[in-house]
Design a protein around this motif. Structure first.
Motif, PDB file in Angstrom:
ATOM      1  N   LEU A   1       0.630  -1.122   0.026  1.00 62.74           N
ATOM      2  CA  LEU A   1      -0.155   0.046  -0.011  1.00 62.74           C
ATOM      3  C   LEU A   1       0.924   1.166   0.041  1.00 62.74           C
ATOM      4  O   LEU A   1       0.527   2.048  -0.862  1.00 62.74           O
ATOM      5  N   GLY A   2       1.766   1.385   0.791  1.00 60.49           N
ATOM      6  CA  GLY A   2       2.930   2.608   0.835  1.00 60.49           C
ATOM      7  C   GLY A   2       3.492   2.793  -0.518  1.00 60.49           C
ATOM      8  O   GLY A   2       3.185   3.908  -0.871  1.00 60.49           O
TER       9      GLY A   2
ATOM     10  N   ARG B   1      -9.897  -7.297   1.438  1.00 60.22           N
ATOM     11  CA  ARG B   1     -10.420  -7.326   2.759  1.00 60.22           C
ATOM     12  C   ARG B   1     -11.583  -6.173   2.660  1.00 60.22           C
ATOM     13  O   ARG B   1     -12.848  -6.223   3.237  1.00 60.22           O
ATOM     14  N   LEU B   2     -11.389  -4.836   1.873  1.00 58.84           N
ATOM     15  CA  LEU B   2     -12.177  -3.993   1.796  1.00 58.84           C
ATOM     16  C   LEU B   2     -12.930  -3.700   0.792  1.00 58.84           C
ATOM     17  O   LEU B   2     -13.994  -2.920   0.908  1.00 58.84           O
TER      18      LEU B   2
ATOM     19  N   THR C   1       1.393  -3.560   3.901  1.00 60.12           N
ATOM     20  CA  THR C   1       0.455  -4.695   3.457  1.00 60.12           C
ATOM     21  C   THR C   1       0.347  -4.608   1.910  1.00 60.12           C
ATOM     22  O   THR C   1       0.021  -3.678   1.337  1.00 60.12           O
ATOM     23  N   PRO C   2       0.267  -5.583   1.275  1.00 62.49           N
ATOM     24  CA  PRO C   2      -0.034  -5.855  -0.211  1.00 62.49           C
ATOM     25  C   PRO C   2      -1.238  -5.229  -0.547  1.00 62.49           C
ATOM     26  O   PRO C   2      -2.239  -5.650   0.114  1.00 62.49           O
ATOM     27  N   VAL C   3      -1.507  -4.243  -1.663  1.00 62.01           N
ATOM     28  CA  VAL C   3      -2.623  -3.887  -2.063  1.00 62.01           C
ATOM     29  C   VAL C   3      -3.705  -4.828  -2.492  1.00 62.01           C
ATOM     30  O   VAL C   3      -4.915  -4.635  -1.907  1.00 62.01           O
ATOM     31  N   ALA C   4      -3.165  -5.999  -2.699  1.00 55.08           N
ATOM     32  CA  ALA C   4      -4.023  -7.072  -3.105  1.00 55.08           C
ATOM     33  C   ALA C   4      -4.784  -7.415  -1.875  1.00 55.08           C
ATOM     34  O   ALA C   4      -6.117  -7.865  -1.870  1.00 55.08           O
TER      35      ALA C   4
ATOM     36  N   PHE D   1      -5.475   2.945   7.577  1.00 58.15           N
ATOM     37  CA  PHE D   1      -4.641   2.787   6.209  1.00 58.15           C
ATOM     38  C   PHE D   1      -3.174   3.079   6.923  1.00 58.15           C
ATOM     39  O   PHE D   1      -2.151   2.407   6.405  1.00 58.15           O
ATOM     40  N   GLU D   2      -3.028   3.929   7.688  1.00 60.68           N
ATOM     41  CA  GLU D   2      -1.566   4.315   8.324  1.00 60.68           C
ATOM     42  C   GLU D   2      -1.022   2.870   9.094  1.00 60.68           C
ATOM     43  O   GLU D   2       0.298   2.755   9.097  1.00 60.68           O
TER      44      GLU D   2
END
Length: 228
Positions: free
Chosen positions: A92-93, A221-222, A213-216, A207-208
């Motif tokens: 994600l970052g 999850r979301l 964590t992988p975007v996938a 999100f912080e």
């Protein structure tokens, strides 16, 4: 008309006044989407009751109470985009930082004084706009932005998203964007709305705490599957 007159929004403003202010703000942020004053005023113009209801819901869970107590921030001054981009590809970052670089934009800033939970949730919603682009995969072109508005309408029920969609759809029907015809445009908005309805609420997600964590993983999850 001066900014102070344009942006006057008393707590007891009538629906007519709120709609007028929303319309005036929208005209500005169409060309200046990160404007901190008009953006936050637009967001608050029609959403106060929705945010109040969301705050009550968050108070019922431990994670929600932590969110309201800690009031995390995704403002630009809180982010080290260079460090985030050094994280592994697919996290994600990394993808969040690359999103800003690729689109040549900057994170939201706000001048809003956070006096209560409603103010915080209003600010939080604006700050989650960009990470939600990354997770949902909706583009930053005109149609992609409308898809994200439809997704947020389905997920949170914010009245400003309906206001944006109405104005955007009228504009699209006058001048279609990116060669997308009316039926395809409406199909995509309806699909995004249903996807938002079927997805877990994103506004109180930390999100912080998930930059690595992988975007996938987070998308699974979301976000409900992006079915047409």
């Amino acid at each position: 008309m001066s900014d102070s007159q344009t942006l006057s929004l008393p707590d007891d403003a009538s629906l007519f006044t709120r709609l007028r202010v929303a319309r005036q703000c929208l005209e500005v942020i169409k060309n200046d989407p990160t404007n901190p004053t008009y953006g936050q005023t637009f967001n608050m113009s029609l959403n106060v009751n929705v945010y109040a209801s969301l705050a009550q819901q968050l108070q019922r869970s431990q994670d929600g109470r932590r969110m309201l107590s800690k009031r995390p921030s995704l403002q630009g001054k809180e982010l080290d985009l260079a460090a985030l981009e050094r994280l592994p590809e697919g996290t994600l970052g990394h993808e969040f930082a690359r999103y800003f670089r690729d689109n040549k934009i900057s994170p939201f800033e706000t001048t809003l004084e956070i006096k209560n939970d409603i103010d915080f949730l209003s600010k939080r919603y604006r700050e989650t706009h960009d990470p939600l682009h990354v997770l949902t995969g909706y583009g930053t072109d005109v149609v992609g932005e409308m898809e994200l508005q439809a997704y947020c309408l389905g997920n949170l029920g914010l009245r400003t998203t309906a206001f944006v969609l109405l104005n955007g759809t009228i504009g699209h029907f006058k001048v279609p964007q990116s060669g997308v015809g009316r039926s395809e445009y409406l199909r995509r908005l309806w699909a995004a709305y249903r996807r938002g309805r079927a997805s877990p609420r994103f506004l109180d997600f930390w999100f912080e705490e998930h930059w690595e964590t992988p975007v996938a993983t987070l998308r699974a999850r979301l976000c409900a599957p992006a079915n047409g």
